[in-house]
Design a protein around this motif. Structure first.
Motif, PDB file in Angstrom:
ATOM      1  N   ARG A   1      -7.567  10.144  -3.848  1.00 22.43           N
ATOM      2  CA  ARG A   1      -6.135  10.281  -3.587  1.00 22.43           C
ATOM      3  C   ARG A   1      -5.646  11.563  -4.247  1.00 22.43           C
ATOM      4  O   ARG A   1      -5.983  11.824  -5.403  1.00 22.43           O
TER       5      ARG A   1
ATOM      6  N   ILE B   1       1.101   4.104  -3.020  1.00 18.62           N
ATOM      7  CA  ILE B   1       0.918   5.536  -2.783  1.00 18.62           C
ATOM      8  C   ILE B   1       2.131   6.316  -3.279  1.00 18.62           C
ATOM      9  O   ILE B   1       1.999   7.377  -3.893  1.00 18.62           O
TER      10      ILE B   1
ATOM     11  N   GLN C   1      -9.253   6.278   1.481  1.00 18.07           N
ATOM     12  CA  GLN C   1      -9.672   5.022   0.865  1.00 18.07           C
ATOM     13  C   GLN C   1     -11.179   4.850   0.819  1.00 18.07           C
ATOM     14  O   GLN C   1     -11.711   4.349  -0.161  1.00 18.07           O
TER      15      GLN C   1
ATOM     16  N   ASP D   1      -4.716  10.297   1.126  1.00 18.13           N
ATOM     17  CA  ASP D   1      -5.330   9.076   0.620  1.00 18.13           C
ATOM     18  C   ASP D   1      -6.552   8.747   1.461  1.00 18.13           C
ATOM     19  O   ASP D   1      -6.426   8.319   2.605  1.00 18.13           O
TER      20      ASP D   1
ATOM     21  N   GLN E   1       0.827  -1.207   0.000  1.00 17.13           N
ATOM     22  CA  GLN E   1       0.000   0.000   0.000  1.00 17.13           C
ATOM     23  C   GLN E   1       0.864   1.262   0.000  1.00 17.13           C
ATOM     24  O   GLN E   1       0.589   2.217  -0.712  1.00 17.13           O
TER      25      GLN E   1
END
Length: 125
Positions: free
Chosen positions: A115, A52, A110, A108, A48
């Protein structure tokens, strides 16, 4: 629904303001961020975190018309409550030898599938 949008707007503006203040202050020039809610990213190879970081490089390339190639996440911190990531990223510029390091801040969210690259600057090693 409008209330959620307004809340999201306030959070976004708060992050932008904090980022602007941080860039102008000596605190931003340090290699880490200190403050409430920030915690170190213990595994910079976490999928993750890497996703990013790659997003940050891709967005920077679009915004600045550059051709940086992501290499690795060197280190980082996250503020989970706001979904904000502060990362030091190693990337290679096609015209230069060796890699350089860049500081990126990414928001970010989710749950909203949102984002945003907040800032991306080269730092001296």
């Amino acid at each position: 629904m409008a209330r959620n949008s307004l809340s999201l707007l306030f959070v976004f503006l708060a992050i932008l303001l904090a980022s602007a203040l941080n860039e102008a202050s000596p605190v931003w020039q340090r290699k880490t961020i200190h403050g409430p809610g920030w915690r170190p990213i213990n595994n910079p190879k976490d999928p993750q975190v890497v996703e990013i970081a790659k997003f940050a490089v891709t967005e920077h390339n679009k915004e600045a018309s550059t051709a940086l190639a992501f290499e690795a996440v060197v280190k980082g911190e996250t503020q989970v409550i706001t979904g904000t990531y502060w990362l030091v990223i190693a990337a290679k510029d096609g015209s230069a030898t060796g890699s350089k390091q860049y500081q990126a801040v990414v928001w970010d969210e989710q749950s909203l599938k949102f984002r945003k690259l907040v800032s991306f600057i080269e730092i001296s090693n």
